[in-house]
Motif scaffolding. Structure first.
Motif, PDB file in Angstrom:
ATOM      1  N   ASN A  31     121.674  71.211  94.966  1.00 14.74           N
ATOM      2  CA  ASN A  31     121.133  70.844  93.473  1.00 14.74           C
ATOM      3  C   ASN A  31     121.812  71.825  92.675  1.00 14.74           C
ATOM      4  OD1 ASN A  31     119.810  70.411  91.240  1.00 14.74           O
ATOM      5  ND2 ASN A  31     117.774  70.621  92.161  1.00 14.74           N
ATOM      6  N   SER A  39     109.012  58.599  99.906  1.00 15.96           N
ATOM      7  CA  SER A  39     109.735  59.588  99.456  1.00 15.96           C
ATOM      8  C   SER A  39     111.203  59.601 100.516  1.00 15.96           C
ATOM      9  CB  SER A  39     109.395  60.931  99.555  1.00 15.96           C
ATOM     10  OG  SER A  39     110.267  62.098  99.441  1.00 15.96           O
ATOM     11  N   ALA A  44     114.639  82.712  91.148  1.00 14.87           N
ATOM     12  CA  ALA A  44     116.231  82.927  90.801  1.00 14.87           C
ATOM     13  C   ALA A  44     116.458  84.249  90.256  1.00 14.87           C
ATOM     14  CB  ALA A  44     116.700  81.766  90.115  1.00 14.87           C
ATOM     15  N   PHE A  59     110.779  68.390  99.836  1.00 11.61           N
ATOM     16  CA  PHE A  59     111.660  68.974 100.803  1.00 11.61           C
ATOM     17  C   PHE A  59     113.154  68.671 100.327  1.00 11.61           C
ATOM     18  CE2 PHE A  59     114.085  69.228 104.809  1.00 11.61           C
ATOM     19  CZ  PHE A  59     113.192  70.073 105.110  1.00 11.61           C
ATOM     20  N   SER A 106     106.994  77.475  93.273  1.00 12.90           N
ATOM     21  CA  SER A 106     108.096  77.859  92.795  1.00 12.90           C
ATOM     22  C   SER A 106     108.197  77.130  91.391  1.00 12.90           C
ATOM     23  CB  SER A 106     109.166  76.715  93.362  1.00 12.90           C
ATOM     24  OG  SER A 106     109.237  77.073  94.714  1.00 12.90           O
ATOM     25  N   SER A 107     107.548  76.248  90.838  1.00 13.82           N
ATOM     26  CA  SER A 107     107.680  75.608  89.753  1.00 13.82           C
ATOM     27  C   SER A 107     106.602  76.121  88.709  1.00 13.82           C
ATOM     28  CB  SER A 107     107.267  73.953  89.862  1.00 13.82           C
ATOM     29  OG  SER A 107     107.997  73.479  90.863  1.00 13.82           O
ATOM     30  N   SER A 151     119.428  74.319  90.591  1.00 15.33           N
ATOM     31  CA  SER A 151     118.812  75.460  91.303  1.00 15.33           C
ATOM     32  C   SER A 151     119.788  76.380  91.773  1.00 15.33           C
ATOM     33  CB  SER A 151     117.849  74.944  92.480  1.00 15.33           C
ATOM     34  OG  SER A 151     116.766  74.019  91.857  1.00 15.33           O
ATOM     35  N   SER A 206     113.009  61.842 100.810  1.00 15.43           N
ATOM     36  CA  SER A 206     113.239  63.222 101.347  1.00 15.43           C
ATOM     37  C   SER A 206     112.693  63.133 102.742  1.00 15.43           C
ATOM     38  CB  SER A 206     112.897  64.277 100.578  1.00 15.43           C
ATOM     39  OG  SER A 206     113.258  64.334  99.314  1.00 15.43           O
ATOM     40  N   ALA A 210     116.377  70.685  97.721  1.00 13.05           N
ATOM     41  CA  ALA A 210     117.344  71.599  97.947  1.00 13.05           C
ATOM     42  C   ALA A 210     116.576  72.990  98.455  1.00 13.05           C
ATOM     43  CB  ALA A 210     118.139  72.084  96.619  1.00 13.05           C
ATOM     44  N   ILE A 211     115.487  73.573  97.745  1.00 11.32           N
ATOM     45  CA  ILE A 211     115.050  74.993  97.951  1.00 11.32           C
ATOM     46  C   ILE A 211     114.144  74.617  99.208  1.00 11.32           C
ATOM     47  CG2 ILE A 211     113.173  76.349  97.144  1.00 11.32           C
ATOM     48  CD1 ILE A 211     114.025  75.674  94.236  1.00 11.32           C
ATOM     49  N   ASN A 219     111.835  77.842  84.878  1.00  8.45           N
ATOM     50  CA  ASN A 219     110.915  78.258  85.601  1.00  8.45           C
ATOM     51  C   ASN A 219     111.063  79.730  85.342  1.00  8.45           C
ATOM     52  OD1 ASN A 219     109.246  75.900  86.952  1.00  8.45           O
ATOM     53  ND2 ASN A 219     111.599  75.488  87.220  1.00  8.45           N
TER      54      ASN A 219
END
Ligand SMILES: NC(=O)C1=CN([C@@H]2O[C@H](COP(=O)(O)OP(=O)(O)OC[C@H]3O[C@@H](n4cnc5c(N)ncnc54)[C@H](OP(=O)(O)O)[C@@H]3O)[C@@H](O)[C@H]2O)C=CC1
Ligand SMILES: O=C([O-])CC(=O)C(=O)O
Length: 268
Positions: A243, A40, A124, A11, A93-94, A246, A42, A13-14, A190
Motif C-alpha cells: 500500500n 472481507s 510512521a 488484515f 493505528s488510525s 502507508s 482480506s 498492508a500493516i 494519521n
C-alpha cells in the motif's frame, strides 16, 4: 509462560506485516485472532494459525490481552468503543479518527468507566517523546510536512485534474491545521493527529501536505521550536510494498509498541 493473545482489527498492508513478525516471534510467542468485516476479501490472506473473528462477541470469547487496530477510521468508530467497553486495551493505528472531539471524549469516557485503555503508537513518525516533553512550553510552535510521491495520492490527484503518472512538479494538496488534515485525509495524515495529541493539540499543530514526483519515499518533516530549543526531524520511509499510502515501518512500530506493552521495562 503462555503465548500472548492478540486480536488484530483489519488484515491489510500493516496488519499483514505485523502478523508475520508476531508469528515469527520467539517463545512465549503470540496467538492471533483477526476481526474483519463480513465478506472481507482480506480473509483469504489470513495465515492458517490465525483465528478469524466476525464480531465483538467472537472477539470477547477469544479473550485477548490486547487489541490492535490497523483498519481505518471507520473501524475506530465501529469496533474500538466495544473493545474498550469490554475493558480491553486497544492500540490504534488510525489515530486521525481522534480528530473528532466527540469520538475522542466518548472513547476516553468508556475506557475510564470499564478499565480499558487507548494506546497510540509512533507509527510512521518518531520523536513523539520530544514533542510530549515540550507540549507545555510557553513559546512552542509545531509544524509537520508530509511529502509523498504521486503513487500515494493517485485518487486525489485525479480529482484535481492531474495525471499521477505525468506530474512534473510538486503539488501542495493542503496547508492548515492537524484537525482539518486528519479529517480530510484519513489514510495519509494519521501521523499529524499523533503529533497533535502528543503536542499542543489539533488546532495548534500546523500541517503542509505535498505530493512530489521527486520525493524519495514517504517523507515526514517535523519542526518543533520552543524556549527549550529546536527539533528538526526528517524521516524518509520506504512505502509499504502492499500500500503506497502507508510507510513500511508502521507494522514494526506496532510491533515495538506491543513489545513495550508486555515488557517488564518500559521506555517512555
Ligand atoms: N499511525 C500511522 O503512522 C499510520 C496509520 N495508518 C492507518 O492504518 C490503516 C491501515 O493501513 P493499511 O494496512 O496500509 O491499509 P490497507 O488498506 O492495506 O488495509 C486495511 C485493512 O483493514 C480492513 N478493514 C477496513 N475497514 C474495516 C473495518 N471496519 N473492520 C475491520 N476491518 C476493516 C480491510 O479489509 P477489506 O479487505 O475488507 O477492505 C483491510 O484488511 C490506514 O487506513 C490508516 O488509518 C496508516 C499508515 C500510517
Ligand atoms: O505511513 C505514512 O507515511 C503516514 C500515513 O499514511 C498516515 O499518517 O496515515
Amino acid at each position: 509462560m503462555k503465548p500472548r493473545r492478540l486480536v488484530l482489527i483489519g488484515f491489510g498492508a500493516i496488519a499483514g506485516d505485523l502478523a508475520a513478525a508476531l508469528l515469527d516471534a520467539p517463545q512465549p510467542g503470540y496467538e492471533l485472532g483477526v476481526l474483519l468485516k463480513p465478506g472481507s476479501a482480506s480473509r483469504q490472506r489470513l495465515p492458517p494459525s490465525c483465528t478469524p473473528l466476525s464480531d465483538l462477541a467472537e472477539l470477547a470469547a477469544f479473550a485477548p490481552d490486547l487489541v490492535v487496530e490497523a483498519a481505518g477510521h471507520e473501524a475506530v468508530r465501529g469496533s474500538v468503543p466495544g473493545c474498550l467497553a469490554l475493558g480491553l486495551p486497544v492500540l490504534i493505528s488510525s489515530i486521525g479518527a481522534l480528530h473528532d472531539e466527540a469520538l475522542l471524549a466518548s472513547l476516553v469516557a468508556t475506557a475510564r468507566e470499564h478499565g480499558g485503555r487507548l494506546l497510540l503508537p509512533s507509527g510512521a513518525l518518531g520523536a513523539l517523546d520530544y514533542v510530549r516533553a515540550v507540549r507545555h512550553a510557553s513559546e512552542l510552535t509545531l509544524r509537520y510536512e508530509s511529502r509523498k510521491p504521486p503513487a500515494a495520492w493517485s485518487a486525489e490527484l485525479k480529482a484535481l485534474g492531474h495525471d499521477p503518472d505525468r506530474l512534473d512538479a510538486p503539488v501542495t494538496l493542503f496547508s492548515g491545521n492537524a484537525r482539518e488534515a486528519a479529517a480530510a485525509y484519513p489514510q495519509n495524515l494519521n501521523v499529524a493527529a499523533a503529533l497533535a495529541l502528543a503536542g499542543p493539540g489539533f488546532e495548534a499543530t500546523g500541517v503542509d501536505v505535498v505530493c512530489d514526483p521527486a520525493a524519495t519515499g514517504n517523507t515526514h518533516v517535523v519542526t518543533a521550536r520552543s524556549e527549550f530549543g529546536t527539533m528538526h526531524l526528517a524521516i524518509a520511509n520506504r512505502p509499504s510494498p502492499s500500500n503506497p499510502k502507508s510507510s513500511w515501518i508502521v507494522g514494526r512500530s506496532l510491533l515495538a509498541a506491543i513489545e513495550q506493552f508486555f515488557a517488564p521495562v518500559m521506555m517512555l
